[in-house]
Design a protein around this motif. Sequence first.
Motif, PDB file in Angstrom:
ATOM      1  N   ASP A 198       3.201  -9.356  -4.043  1.00 29.30           N
ATOM      2  CA  ASP A 198       2.375  -9.885  -5.126  1.00 29.30           C
ATOM      3  C   ASP A 198       1.652  -8.795  -5.902  1.00 29.30           C
ATOM      4  OD1 ASP A 198       2.564 -12.890  -4.602  1.00 29.30           O
ATOM      5  OD2 ASP A 198       1.963 -12.119  -2.647  1.00 29.30           O
ATOM      6  N   ALA A 199       1.451  -7.615  -5.299  1.00 32.38           N
ATOM      7  CA  ALA A 199       0.725  -6.522  -5.953  1.00 32.38           C
ATOM      8  C   ALA A 199       1.033  -5.223  -5.226  1.00 32.38           C
ATOM      9  CB  ALA A 199      -0.780  -6.782  -5.942  1.00 32.38           C
ATOM     10  N   MET A 200       0.674  -4.118  -5.879  1.00 27.95           N
ATOM     11  CA  MET A 200       0.835  -2.792  -5.277  1.00 27.95           C
ATOM     12  C   MET A 200      -0.469  -2.017  -5.433  1.00 27.95           C
ATOM     13  SD  MET A 200       3.488   0.252  -6.345  1.00 27.95           S
ATOM     14  CE  MET A 200       3.437   1.870  -5.534  1.00 27.95           C
ATOM     15  N   PHE A 201      -0.860  -1.318  -4.362  1.00 26.26           N
ATOM     16  CA  PHE A 201      -2.054  -0.469  -4.379  1.00 26.26           C
ATOM     17  C   PHE A 201      -1.639   0.973  -4.176  1.00 26.26           C
ATOM     18  CE2 PHE A 201      -5.827   1.111  -1.693  1.00 26.26           C
ATOM     19  CZ  PHE A 201      -6.495   1.593  -2.798  1.00 26.26           C
ATOM     20  N   ILE A 202      -1.845   1.810  -5.201  1.00 17.44           N
ATOM     21  CA  ILE A 202      -1.587   3.244  -5.108  1.00 17.44           C
ATOM     22  C   ILE A 202      -2.826   3.890  -4.504  1.00 17.44           C
ATOM     23  CG2 ILE A 202      -1.171   5.357  -6.435  1.00 17.44           C
ATOM     24  CD1 ILE A 202       0.500   3.690  -8.371  1.00 17.44           C
ATOM     25  N   ALA A 203      -2.748   4.236  -3.225  1.00 19.94           N
ATOM     26  CA  ALA A 203      -3.930   4.588  -2.440  1.00 19.94           C
ATOM     27  C   ALA A 203      -4.221   6.087  -2.444  1.00 19.94           C
ATOM     28  CB  ALA A 203      -3.776   4.076  -1.012  1.00 19.94           C
ATOM     29  N   HIS A 231       0.863  -1.184   0.000  1.00 19.71           N
ATOM     30  CA  HIS A 231       0.000   0.000   0.000  1.00 19.71           C
ATOM     31  C   HIS A 231       0.896   1.230   0.000  1.00 19.71           C
ATOM     32  CE1 HIS A 231      -1.370   3.317   2.604  1.00 19.71           C
ATOM     33  NE2 HIS A 231      -2.574   3.125   2.119  1.00 19.71           N
ATOM     34  N   GLN A 232       0.621   2.177  -0.904  1.00 20.47           N
ATOM     35  CA  GLN A 232       1.412   3.402  -0.972  1.00 20.47           C
ATOM     36  C   GLN A 232       0.505   4.615  -0.880  1.00 20.47           C
ATOM     37  OE1 GLN A 232       4.878   3.731  -1.085  1.00 20.47           O
ATOM     38  NE2 GLN A 232       4.342   5.856  -0.645  1.00 20.47           N
ATOM     39  N   SER A 233       0.687   5.402   0.171  1.00 18.65           N
ATOM     40  CA  SER A 233      -0.102   6.610   0.397  1.00 18.65           C
ATOM     41  C   SER A 233       0.626   7.826  -0.175  1.00 18.65           C
ATOM     42  CB  SER A 233      -0.335   6.807   1.896  1.00 18.65           C
ATOM     43  OG  SER A 233      -1.022   8.017   2.148  1.00 18.65           O
ATOM     44  N   THR A 289       4.599  -0.083 -16.256  1.00 16.86           N
ATOM     45  CA  THR A 289       5.513  -0.456 -17.331  1.00 16.86           C
ATOM     46  C   THR A 289       6.780  -1.108 -16.806  1.00 16.86           C
ATOM     47  OG1 THR A 289       6.740   1.654 -17.401  1.00 16.86           O
ATOM     48  CG2 THR A 289       4.710   1.505 -18.706  1.00 16.86           C
ATOM     49  N   LEU A 290       7.077  -0.939 -15.523  1.00 14.89           N
ATOM     50  CA  LEU A 290       8.367  -1.369 -14.985  1.00 14.89           C
ATOM     51  C   LEU A 290       8.324  -2.689 -14.227  1.00 14.89           C
ATOM     52  CD1 LEU A 290       9.736   2.063 -13.696  1.00 14.89           C
ATOM     53  CD2 LEU A 290      10.264   0.898 -15.837  1.00 14.89           C
ATOM     54  N   VAL A 291       7.149  -3.080 -13.740  1.00 18.06           N
ATOM     55  CA  VAL A 291       7.065  -4.297 -12.933  1.00 18.06           C
ATOM     56  C   VAL A 291       5.991  -5.219 -13.497  1.00 18.06           C
ATOM     57  CG1 VAL A 291       7.889  -3.169 -10.830  1.00 18.06           C
ATOM     58  CG2 VAL A 291       5.428  -3.236 -11.295  1.00 18.06           C
ATOM     59  N   ASP A 292       6.118  -6.493 -13.180  1.00 15.27           N
ATOM     60  CA  ASP A 292       5.154  -7.475 -13.670  1.00 15.27           C
ATOM     61  C   ASP A 292       4.078  -7.809 -12.642  1.00 15.27           C
ATOM     62  OD1 ASP A 292       6.179  -7.822 -16.274  1.00 15.27           O
ATOM     63  OD2 ASP A 292       7.783  -9.088 -15.491  1.00 15.27           O
ATOM     64  N   ILE A 293       4.251  -7.362 -11.391  1.00 20.72           N
ATOM     65  CA  ILE A 293       3.174  -7.545 -10.423  1.00 20.72           C
ATOM     66  C   ILE A 293       2.053  -6.556 -10.741  1.00 20.72           C
ATOM     67  CG2 ILE A 293       4.710  -8.400  -8.604  1.00 20.72           C
ATOM     68  CD1 ILE A 293       4.549  -5.623  -7.285  1.00 20.72           C
ATOM     69  N   PRO A 294       0.795  -6.877 -10.420  1.00 22.81           N
ATOM     70  CA  PRO A 294      -0.295  -5.925 -10.657  1.00 22.81           C
ATOM     71  C   PRO A 294      -0.097  -4.634  -9.859  1.00 22.81           C
ATOM     72  CG  PRO A 294      -1.162  -8.115 -10.186  1.00 22.81           C
ATOM     73  CD  PRO A 294       0.302  -8.160  -9.873  1.00 22.81           C
ATOM     74  N   VAL A 295      -0.327  -3.498 -10.499  1.00 24.11           N
ATOM     75  CA  VAL A 295      -0.324  -2.193  -9.829  1.00 24.11           C
ATOM     76  C   VAL A 295      -1.710  -1.598 -10.035  1.00 24.11           C
ATOM     77  CG1 VAL A 295       0.747   0.075  -9.627  1.00 24.11           C
ATOM     78  CG2 VAL A 295       2.138  -1.909 -10.313  1.00 24.11           C
ATOM     79  N   VAL A 296      -2.410  -1.368  -8.932  1.00 23.33           N
ATOM     80  CA  VAL A 296      -3.804  -0.904  -8.970  1.00 23.33           C
ATOM     81  C   VAL A 296      -3.877   0.496  -8.377  1.00 23.33           C
ATOM     82  CG1 VAL A 296      -6.133  -1.302  -8.054  1.00 23.33           C
ATOM     83  CG2 VAL A 296      -4.726  -3.245  -8.821  1.00 23.33           C
ATOM     84  N   GLY A 297      -4.601   1.391  -9.051  1.00 21.19           N
ATOM     85  CA  GLY A 297      -4.781   2.748  -8.565  1.00 21.19           C
ATOM     86  C   GLY A 297      -6.152   2.944  -7.920  1.00 21.19           C
ATOM     87  N   TYR A 298      -6.184   3.680  -6.832  1.00 14.14           N
ATOM     88  CA  TYR A 298      -7.429   4.037  -6.139  1.00 14.14           C
ATOM     89  C   TYR A 298      -8.433   4.631  -7.118  1.00 14.14           C
ATOM     90  CZ  TYR A 298     -10.118   7.000  -2.705  1.00 14.14           C
ATOM     91  OH  TYR A 298     -11.076   7.631  -1.951  1.00 14.14           O
ATOM     92  N   GLY A 299      -7.975   5.579  -7.944  1.00 12.75           N
ATOM     93  CA  GLY A 299      -8.884   6.251  -8.863  1.00 12.75           C
ATOM     94  C   GLY A 299      -9.451   5.317  -9.911  1.00 12.75           C
ATOM     95  N   GLN A 300      -8.579   4.567 -10.588  1.00 10.73           N
ATOM     96  CA  GLN A 300      -9.045   3.671 -11.641  1.00 10.73           C
ATOM     97  C   GLN A 300      -9.955   2.580 -11.083  1.00 10.73           C
ATOM     98  OE1 GLN A 300      -6.099   1.371 -13.876  1.00 10.73           O
ATOM     99  NE2 GLN A 300      -7.256   1.788 -15.743  1.00 10.73           N
TER     100      GLN A 300
END
Length: 281
Positions: free
Chosen positions: A80-85, A5-7, A97-108
Amino acid sequence: MKIWHQSLTTIDRVPHYRDAIIKHVSRIARQDVEVVLHGMSEETYPSHYPGIFITHSYLQNLHREQFVRAALTAEKAGYDAMFIATIPDVGLLEARTLVDIPVVGYGQASFHMASMLGDRIGVVNFLAPLADQLRQNADKYGLGGKLGPIVQTEVGFEDIMAGFNDPEPIIESFKKAAELAIADGADVIIPGEGPMNVFLATHGISRIGDVPVVDSFAAGIKMCESLVDLRKNSGVYMTRRGFYNAKPPVEAVERLREMYGFIPSPNPKDDKGLSVKGIGV
């Protein structure tokens, strides 16, 4: 499963918000999921509130490096994944574009969840300058035609922090703004910032009359869980075609990062997050 989780806040400087995130994330994440909370570096803002340092295009864009570095660190550390919170989804496209783990954005995640719950999306937020960015992002996500009114509350960040001890004024202010959005045609509401979302979830606000209020944190965490499961069970993950999706050579990434004064290859040992174990199902 382990999710980074990244705030956009320096999370340890806002203990009311941090503690509410811990309780909320533990409730929504599955029992086999660990969510590790991370904030911006301590020197990012002069106070605990980001304020103008995120509401101007150039200033906000400077923060992308912390999100990109976080994504690189997360993958190297075995997440396993990253959440842009944060609803502006800072660094989302670059990180993917840089990592193969899922990166999910709060907005999207919020916009897509809202599009399945209603036909016209309303946003209720307290940072008015972000409205232009949210509309541009919605267009990028293919949902610009479904995004309707964006309405500001009469309360701000500091009020919401105080509201964890005195919730009624914040709840009433949100309801008032949401009703304006509904009167203007919205039939599903997204809370426009993380602190408002977590506050509302903490106090059980999930509908305004017949209109659902999206829990954006839950949408983001559940999207992370689903994308990890999808790849594990079906082998499906994001496209690598086109300017916005192709993965650049590692050597080129590290060379330019070093040239621009960034850490070429982040050390996974620098991960200093706060672990939260899920108790949901």
